[in-house]
Write a protein that holds these residues in place. Structure first.
Motif, PDB file in Angstrom:
ATOM      1  N   ALA A  50      14.601  71.268   8.913  1.00 15.81           N
ATOM      2  CA  ALA A  50      14.031  72.253   7.990  1.00 15.81           C
ATOM      3  C   ALA A  50      12.958  73.057   8.715  1.00 15.81           C
ATOM      4  O   ALA A  50      11.989  72.488   9.217  1.00 15.81           O
ATOM      5  N   ILE A  51      13.145  74.385   8.755  1.00 14.94           N
ATOM      6  CA  ILE A  51      12.260  75.244   9.543  1.00 14.94           C
ATOM      7  C   ILE A  51      11.588  76.267   8.639  1.00 14.94           C
ATOM      8  O   ILE A  51      12.258  76.985   7.896  1.00 14.94           O
ATOM      9  N   ASP A  52      10.262  76.343   8.734  1.00 11.55           N
ATOM     10  CA  ASP A  52       9.510  77.337   7.964  1.00 11.55           C
ATOM     11  C   ASP A  52       8.152  77.545   8.633  1.00 11.55           C
ATOM     12  O   ASP A  52       7.607  76.631   9.245  1.00 11.55           O
ATOM     13  N   LEU A  53       7.633  78.752   8.468  1.00 13.21           N
ATOM     14  CA  LEU A  53       6.319  79.092   9.033  1.00 13.21           C
ATOM     15  C   LEU A  53       5.151  78.543   8.221  1.00 13.21           C
ATOM     16  O   LEU A  53       4.053  78.405   8.732  1.00 13.21           O
ATOM     17  N   SER A  57       3.296  75.706   1.691  1.00 18.05           N
ATOM     18  CA  SER A  57       4.285  75.844   0.616  1.00 18.05           C
ATOM     19  C   SER A  57       5.175  74.613   0.550  1.00 18.05           C
ATOM     20  O   SER A  57       5.457  74.088  -0.527  1.00 18.05           O
ATOM     21  N   TYR A  58       5.619  74.155   1.708  1.00 13.19           N
ATOM     22  CA  TYR A  58       6.452  72.949   1.774  1.00 13.19           C
ATOM     23  C   TYR A  58       5.703  71.760   1.169  1.00 13.19           C
ATOM     24  O   TYR A  58       6.279  70.959   0.423  1.00 13.19           O
ATOM     25  N   GLU A  59       4.424  71.654   1.458  1.00 14.21           N
ATOM     26  CA  GLU A  59       3.639  70.527   0.967  1.00 14.21           C
ATOM     27  C   GLU A  59       3.455  70.554  -0.547  1.00 14.21           C
ATOM     28  O   GLU A  59       3.227  69.511  -1.156  1.00 14.21           O
ATOM     29  N   MET A  60       3.599  71.738  -1.170  1.00 15.43           N
ATOM     30  CA  MET A  60       3.559  71.796  -2.642  1.00 15.43           C
ATOM     31  C   MET A  60       4.720  71.008  -3.238  1.00 15.43           C
ATOM     32  O   MET A  60       4.569  70.340  -4.257  1.00 15.43           O
ATOM     33  N   GLY A  61       5.884  71.099  -2.631  1.00 15.23           N
ATOM     34  CA  GLY A  61       7.053  70.395  -3.139  1.00 15.23           C
ATOM     35  C   GLY A  61       7.234  69.000  -2.577  1.00 15.23           C
ATOM     36  O   GLY A  61       8.056  68.223  -3.082  1.00 15.23           O
ATOM     37  N   LEU A  62       6.483  68.662  -1.550  1.00 18.64           N
ATOM     38  CA  LEU A  62       6.638  67.368  -0.883  1.00 18.64           C
ATOM     39  C   LEU A  62       6.469  66.159  -1.812  1.00 18.64           C
ATOM     40  O   LEU A  62       7.229  65.188  -1.690  1.00 18.64           O
ATOM     41  N   PRO A  63       5.540  66.173  -2.773  1.00 20.03           N
ATOM     42  CA  PRO A  63       5.442  65.008  -3.665  1.00 20.03           C
ATOM     43  C   PRO A  63       6.747  64.737  -4.433  1.00 20.03           C
ATOM     44  O   PRO A  63       7.107  63.581  -4.652  1.00 20.03           O
ATOM     45  N   ILE A  64       7.460  65.776  -4.789  1.00 17.61           N
ATOM     46  CA  ILE A  64       8.728  65.592  -5.505  1.00 17.61           C
ATOM     47  C   ILE A  64       9.786  65.047  -4.553  1.00 17.61           C
ATOM     48  O   ILE A  64      10.572  64.166  -4.917  1.00 17.61           O
ATOM     49  N   HIS A  72      12.772  60.824   4.283  1.00 22.92           N
ATOM     50  CA  HIS A  72      13.241  60.335   5.587  1.00 22.92           C
ATOM     51  C   HIS A  72      14.407  61.147   6.147  1.00 22.92           C
ATOM     52  O   HIS A  72      14.689  61.085   7.339  1.00 22.92           O
ATOM     53  N   LYS A  73      15.060  61.928   5.322  1.00 25.49           N
ATOM     54  CA  LYS A  73      16.195  62.746   5.771  1.00 25.49           C
ATOM     55  C   LYS A  73      15.751  64.085   6.342  1.00 25.49           C
ATOM     56  O   LYS A  73      16.563  64.810   6.906  1.00 25.49           O
ATOM     57  N   ILE A  74      14.476  64.421   6.189  1.00 27.65           N
ATOM     58  CA  ILE A  74      13.988  65.760   6.517  1.00 27.65           C
ATOM     59  C   ILE A  74      13.142  65.745   7.784  1.00 27.65           C
ATOM     60  O   ILE A  74      12.163  64.999   7.889  1.00 27.65           O
ATOM     61  N   ASN A  75      13.513  66.595   8.720  1.00 31.86           N
ATOM     62  CA  ASN A  75      12.710  66.839   9.911  1.00 31.86           C
ATOM     63  C   ASN A  75      12.124  68.240   9.734  1.00 31.86           C
ATOM     64  O   ASN A  75      12.774  69.230  10.065  1.00 31.86           O
ATOM     65  N   TYR A  76      10.916  68.316   9.183  1.00 31.20           N
ATOM     66  CA  TYR A  76      10.279  69.605   8.930  1.00 31.20           C
ATOM     67  C   TYR A  76       9.633  70.118  10.212  1.00 31.20           C
ATOM     68  O   TYR A  76       8.884  69.398  10.869  1.00 31.20           O
ATOM     69  N   ILE A  77       9.939  71.369  10.555  1.00 30.08           N
ATOM     70  CA  ILE A  77       9.366  71.988  11.752  1.00 30.08           C
ATOM     71  C   ILE A  77       8.659  73.269  11.325  1.00 30.08           C
ATOM     72  O   ILE A  77       9.288  74.190  10.808  1.00 30.08           O
ATOM     73  N   GLU A  78       7.350  73.303  11.545  1.00 34.39           N
ATOM     74  CA  GLU A  78       6.567  74.497  11.219  1.00 34.39           C
ATOM     75  C   GLU A  78       6.650  75.450  12.405  1.00 34.39           C
ATOM     76  O   GLU A  78       6.005  75.237  13.434  1.00 34.39           O
ATOM     77  N   SER A  79       7.473  76.486  12.250  1.00 38.02           N
ATOM     78  CA  SER A  79       7.713  77.388  13.364  1.00 38.02           C
ATOM     79  C   SER A  79       8.548  78.572  12.898  1.00 38.02           C
ATOM     80  O   SER A  79       9.163  78.533  11.830  1.00 38.02           O
ATOM     81  N   GLU A  80       8.600  79.585  13.740  1.00 34.93           N
ATOM     82  CA  GLU A  80       9.621  80.607  13.587  1.00 34.93           C
ATOM     83  C   GLU A  80      10.951  79.928  13.896  1.00 34.93           C
ATOM     84  O   GLU A  80      11.006  78.980  14.696  1.00 34.93           O
ATOM     85  N   ALA A  81      12.022  80.406  13.308  1.00 37.19           N
ATOM     86  CA  ALA A  81      13.309  79.719  13.445  1.00 37.19           C
ATOM     87  C   ALA A  81      14.002  79.965  14.786  1.00 37.19           C
ATOM     88  O   ALA A  81      14.630  79.049  15.329  1.00 37.19           O
ATOM     89  N   LEU A  82      13.927  81.180  15.317  1.00 33.78           N
ATOM     90  CA  LEU A  82      14.675  81.477  16.541  1.00 33.78           C
ATOM     91  C   LEU A  82      14.333  80.543  17.700  1.00 33.78           C
ATOM     92  O   LEU A  82      15.243  80.022  18.359  1.00 33.78           O
ATOM     93  N   PRO A  83      13.055  80.270  17.987  1.00 33.33           N
ATOM     94  CA  PRO A  83      12.761  79.332  19.086  1.00 33.33           C
ATOM     95  C   PRO A  83      13.302  77.925  18.828  1.00 33.33           C
ATOM     96  O   PRO A  83      13.736  77.250  19.758  1.00 33.33           O
ATOM     97  N   VAL A  84      13.295  77.495  17.578  1.00 28.14           N
ATOM     98  CA  VAL A  84      13.817  76.161  17.251  1.00 28.14           C
ATOM     99  C   VAL A  84      15.327  76.127  17.467  1.00 28.14           C
ATOM    100  O   VAL A  84      15.858  75.181  18.066  1.00 28.14           O
ATOM    101  N   LEU A  85      16.020  77.155  17.008  1.00 29.83           N
ATOM    102  CA  LEU A  85      17.468  77.213  17.204  1.00 29.83           C
ATOM    103  C   LEU A  85      17.813  77.274  18.693  1.00 29.83           C
ATOM    104  O   LEU A  85      18.741  76.599  19.147  1.00 29.83           O
ATOM    105  N   ASP A  86      17.063  78.067  19.442  1.00 28.51           N
ATOM    106  CA  ASP A  86      17.297  78.152  20.887  1.00 28.51           C
ATOM    107  C   ASP A  86      17.080  76.796  21.552  1.00 28.51           C
ATOM    108  O   ASP A  86      17.840  76.403  22.448  1.00 28.51           O
ATOM    109  N   LYS A  87      16.052  76.084  21.121  1.00 26.18           N
ATOM    110  CA  LYS A  87      15.774  74.751  21.677  1.00 26.18           C
ATOM    111  C   LYS A  87      16.923  73.790  21.350  1.00 26.18           C
ATOM    112  O   LYS A  87      17.352  73.010  22.207  1.00 26.18           O
ATOM    113  N   LEU A  88      17.432  73.849  20.123  1.00 26.32           N
ATOM    114  CA  LEU A  88      18.575  73.011  19.761  1.00 26.32           C
ATOM    115  C   LEU A  88      19.776  73.315  20.644  1.00 26.32           C
ATOM    116  O   LEU A  88      20.497  72.415  21.070  1.00 26.32           O
TER     117      LEU A  88
END
Length: 186
Positions: A50-53, A57-64, A72-88
């Motif tokens: 899961a990628i977002d800058l 905002s993500y932490e607002m929904g995190l309690p739910i 445990h299914k979520i790997n949250y990455i705080e970043s622009e998406a293109l560098p993350v996709l390139d790294k993958l």
């Protein structure tokens, strides 16, 4: 207004089940509604990148998400998406290894995401783009589009045409929420 529409979220869950998704990517998390839908749908040993800058905002929904027992299914990455996709993509094992992707952020980069996601998705995998009807403006005559929507509308039309011409995918544009375009990688 910025969250995934409930009917679109329900449709995403169905698509995830149809492709037996286990490994997914979400670009644009916001408060995590679509992320929660995906996490509830994939198997217990599934994983969502899961990628977002905006982590706040993500932490607002995190309690739910925690209450649902799917964090445990979520790997949250705080970043622009293109560098993350390139790294993958740097790791050959990631190429063709994802089952599903949902894109709902940074509309100007949808075409760039598309190129990278097609390399990451397995044949038969699905990528879904949100907001491809852009408030209905994509079907309006130019002179009927409000000025503040004009640039985004034009970009969305261009992206829709790119998808329609892409022989690597089978597409369906569905009028749920603000329009979603489903692309099945051939």
């Amino acid at each position: 207004m910025m969250a995934t529409a409930p009917d679109a979220g329900q449709h995403l869950s169905l698509l995830l089940k149809l492709v037996n998704a286990k490994r997914t990517i979400e670009i644009g998390v916001f408060t995590g509604y679509s992320l929660l839908q995906a996490a509830l749908t994939i198997p217990d040993d599934g994983n969502i990148t899961a990628i977002d800058l905006d982590r706040s905002s993500y932490e607002m929904g995190l309690p739910i998400i925690k209450k649902a027992g799917v964090e445990h299914k979520i790997n949250y990455i705080e970043s622009e998406a293109l560098p993350v996709l390139d790294k993958l993509l740097e790791n050959p094992a990631n190429q063709g290894s994802f089952d599903f992707a949902f894109v709902d952020a940074d509309k100007i980069n949808y075409a760039n995401y598309h190129e990278r996601l097609l390399k990451l998705l397995r044949p038969g995998g699905i990528v879904v783009y949100d907001n491809t009807l852009w408030g209905g403006t994509v079907a309006m005559p130019d002179d009927a589009v409000p000025e503040f929507n004009s640039a985004s509308r034009n970009f969305t039309i261009k992206f829709n045409k790119l998808l329609a011409a892409d022989a690597r995918v089978q597409i369906s544009q569905v009028p749920l929420g603000d329009g979603i375009t489903i692309c099945r990688r051939l």
